[in-house]
Every structure is written in structure tokens, then in C-alpha cells.
Design a protein around this motif. Sequence first.
Motif, PDB file in Angstrom:
ATOM      1  N   SER A   3       0.845  -1.191   0.000  1.00 15.41           N
ATOM      2  CA  SER A   3       0.000   0.000   0.000  1.00 15.41           C
ATOM      3  C   SER A   3       0.877   1.236   0.000  1.00 15.41           C
ATOM      4  CB  SER A   3      -0.900   0.012   1.230  1.00 15.41           C
ATOM      5  OG  SER A   3      -1.764  -1.101   1.204  1.00 15.41           O
ATOM      6  N   GLU A   4       0.414   2.265  -0.686  1.00 18.96           N
ATOM      7  CA  GLU A   4       1.130   3.533  -0.740  1.00 18.96           C
ATOM      8  C   GLU A   4       0.328   4.561   0.043  1.00 18.96           C
ATOM      9  OE1 GLU A   4       2.220   4.518  -4.876  1.00 18.96           O
ATOM     10  OE2 GLU A   4       1.593   2.468  -5.319  1.00 18.96           O
ATOM     11  N   LEU A   5       1.022   5.369   0.835  1.00 23.03           N
ATOM     12  CA  LEU A   5       0.380   6.387   1.644  1.00 23.03           C
ATOM     13  C   LEU A   5       1.066   7.716   1.373  1.00 23.03           C
ATOM     14  CD1 LEU A   5      -1.651   7.096   3.937  1.00 23.03           C
ATOM     15  CD2 LEU A   5       0.198   6.611   5.544  1.00 23.03           C
ATOM     16  N   TYR A   6       0.259   8.742   1.074  1.00 24.51           N
ATOM     17  CA  TYR A   6       0.782  10.074   0.792  1.00 24.51           C
ATOM     18  C   TYR A   6       0.087  11.081   1.699  1.00 24.51           C
ATOM     19  CZ  TYR A   6       2.517   7.728  -3.362  1.00 24.51           C
ATOM     20  OH  TYR A   6       3.138   6.857  -4.218  1.00 24.51           O
ATOM     21  N   TYR A   7       0.822  12.115   2.105  1.00 30.60           N
ATOM     22  CA  TYR A   7       0.280  13.143   2.988  1.00 30.60           C
ATOM     23  C   TYR A   7       0.560  14.513   2.386  1.00 30.60           C
ATOM     24  CZ  TYR A   7      -0.167  16.334   6.923  1.00 30.60           C
ATOM     25  OH  TYR A   7      -0.529  17.382   7.724  1.00 30.60           O
ATOM     26  N   PHE A   8      -0.482  15.366   2.370  1.00 27.00           N
ATOM     27  CA  PHE A   8      -0.346  16.740   1.901  1.00 27.00           C
ATOM     28  C   PHE A   8      -0.908  17.683   2.955  1.00 27.00           C
ATOM     29  CE2 PHE A   8      -0.564  14.158  -1.904  1.00 27.00           C
ATOM     30  CZ  PHE A   8       0.478  14.657  -2.669  1.00 27.00           C
ATOM     31  N   ILE A  26      -3.635   2.971  -3.079  1.00 27.67           N
ATOM     32  CA  ILE A  26      -3.129   4.304  -2.757  1.00 27.67           C
ATOM     33  C   ILE A  26      -4.102   4.996  -1.811  1.00 27.67           C
ATOM     34  CG2 ILE A  26      -2.483   6.548  -3.695  1.00 27.67           C
ATOM     35  CD1 ILE A  26      -1.943   5.085  -6.377  1.00 27.67           C
ATOM     36  N   THR A  27      -3.568   5.533  -0.716  1.00 27.33           N
ATOM     37  CA  THR A  27      -4.354   6.340   0.208  1.00 27.33           C
ATOM     38  C   THR A  27      -3.679   7.696   0.301  1.00 27.33           C
ATOM     39  OG1 THR A  27      -4.965   4.375   1.469  1.00 27.33           O
ATOM     40  CG2 THR A  27      -5.305   6.509   2.529  1.00 27.33           C
ATOM     41  N   ILE A  28      -4.481   8.753   0.170  1.00 29.41           N
ATOM     42  CA  ILE A  28      -3.959  10.114   0.209  1.00 29.41           C
ATOM     43  C   ILE A  28      -4.637  10.853   1.352  1.00 29.41           C
ATOM     44  CG2 ILE A  28      -3.726  12.277  -1.065  1.00 29.41           C
ATOM     45  CD1 ILE A  28      -3.802  10.520  -3.644  1.00 29.41           C
ATOM     46  N   LEU A  29      -3.814  11.344   2.283  1.00 27.92           N
ATOM     47  CA  LEU A  29      -4.303  12.127   3.412  1.00 27.92           C
ATOM     48  C   LEU A  29      -4.086  13.596   3.083  1.00 27.92           C
ATOM     49  CD1 LEU A  29      -2.573  10.081   6.255  1.00 27.92           C
ATOM     50  CD2 LEU A  29      -4.877   9.769   5.346  1.00 27.92           C
ATOM     51  N   VAL A  30      -5.139  14.406   3.233  1.00 29.27           N
ATOM     52  CA  VAL A  30      -5.051  15.834   2.948  1.00 29.27           C
ATOM     53  C   VAL A  30      -5.461  16.600   4.192  1.00 29.27           C
ATOM     54  CG1 VAL A  30      -5.871  17.729   1.494  1.00 29.27           C
ATOM     55  CG2 VAL A  30      -5.577  15.439   0.502  1.00 29.27           C
ATOM     56  N   ASN A  31      -4.530  17.369   4.738  1.00 28.64           N
ATOM     57  CA  ASN A  31      -4.823  18.218   5.891  1.00 28.64           C
ATOM     58  C   ASN A  31      -5.224  19.594   5.343  1.00 28.64           C
ATOM     59  OD1 ASN A  31      -5.114  19.268   8.406  1.00 28.64           O
ATOM     60  ND2 ASN A  31      -2.934  19.392   8.857  1.00 28.64           N
ATOM     61  N   GLY A  32      -6.463  19.678   4.869  1.00 26.58           N
ATOM     62  CA  GLY A  32      -6.988  20.873   4.216  1.00 26.58           C
ATOM     63  C   GLY A  32      -8.135  20.465   3.315  1.00 26.58           C
ATOM     64  N   ASP A  33      -8.424  21.292   2.324  1.00 24.35           N
ATOM     65  CA  ASP A  33      -9.484  21.001   1.356  1.00 24.35           C
ATOM     66  C   ASP A  33      -8.906  20.292   0.139  1.00 24.35           C
ATOM     67  OD1 ASP A  33     -11.331  22.261   2.973  1.00 24.35           O
ATOM     68  OD2 ASP A  33     -11.294  24.147   1.852  1.00 24.35           O
ATOM     69  N   LEU A  34      -9.743  19.492  -0.511  1.00 28.07           N
ATOM     70  CA  LEU A  34      -9.373  18.806  -1.752  1.00 28.07           C
ATOM     71  C   LEU A  34     -10.328  19.257  -2.846  1.00 28.07           C
ATOM     72  CD1 LEU A  34      -7.951  16.582  -3.468  1.00 28.07           C
ATOM     73  CD2 LEU A  34      -9.680  14.992  -2.572  1.00 28.07           C
ATOM     74  N   THR A  35      -9.777  19.786  -3.935  1.00 28.60           N
ATOM     75  CA  THR A  35     -10.572  20.148  -5.108  1.00 28.60           C
ATOM     76  C   THR A  35     -10.227  19.180  -6.225  1.00 28.60           C
ATOM     77  OG1 THR A  35     -10.599  22.481  -4.485  1.00 28.60           O
ATOM     78  CG2 THR A  35     -11.135  21.966  -6.768  1.00 28.60           C
TER      79      THR A  35
END
Length: 155
Positions: A3-8, A26-35
Amino acid sequence: PASELYYFSGAVTTSGNCQIEANRKITILVNGDLTIGKEISVPVGSFLGFIVSGNIIIDSNLGNNPASAPQRNNSTIEGVFFANGTFNLGAGVGGHEKFVGRGIFIAYNGFNLQRTLGANDKFYPAESFEYRPDFLINFPGQMGVRKISWKEVAP
């Protein structure tokens, strides 16, 4: 496959259509808004998840015009989408694009279904959400339930 994990940190905007490769998780963590500004496709056997601390916003021009191609019911986005805020389907100015989401959609503060197809509202739905159970099957094990052992300890 691993598994791949990304943080923004901060607001994130997708640019360009995204086609996830076979057997990727793939899992993407976003500390904010996602457009989300372009289409996202995920084949069966793969996984794509967004966990967002803020809102998820879908560009109002993203989708299909059912009046020009009524037989076309392509996905706009596919995956697992979790927003701690709201899930917003932008109304746009004069946009008449139908949103088709396939996957799992969760928004802690609700959904804003703002789309309109103009004169075609009476013929077609402006938004469509379809559940894809394969995302549960392909959910990364690292994010699953952990076993916890409890035992009583004498005072």
C-alpha cells in the motif's frame, strides 16, 4: 502489492485525468481542502482513497452532458472519499454536467448537491452515486481494524 500512503498539508487541487494502475492501493491524506478538477478512474482490484480534514469540492465543469450523449454514463470520479467537512458538487455558471461517482462517499458535515442540468433536469438526474463494494475488499490492511487484547490486572 504494498500500500502507498501520501500526505499533503494545505489545500490540494487535482489537475489532469487520473487512471490508477491495476493492483495498486493508494491512500492520500489531505490536511486541508481537496478540489477535484479532472476524472479519476480506478479499476477493479485497485484502491484509491482520499481522507480529507476539510471539504471535498468537485469542479462544476467535471462530468458528462447527458443531453449531448444520453447513453454515456461514465464515471466522473471513482474511489473512497472521506471528508471531515462537506462534499460539494459545484453548481457553476451555466454548467450542465452530470456528476457520476462510483465508490464510497462519506462527508461528516453533509453533501451539497448543487448541480443543475437546466432544461434537462426533468429528464436526467444531475448527480448519481453508485456503491462499489470492491473498494471494501481492496481496502489497505494497514488501515483496517486492529486486534486489541484486554485482560484484567489484579490491584
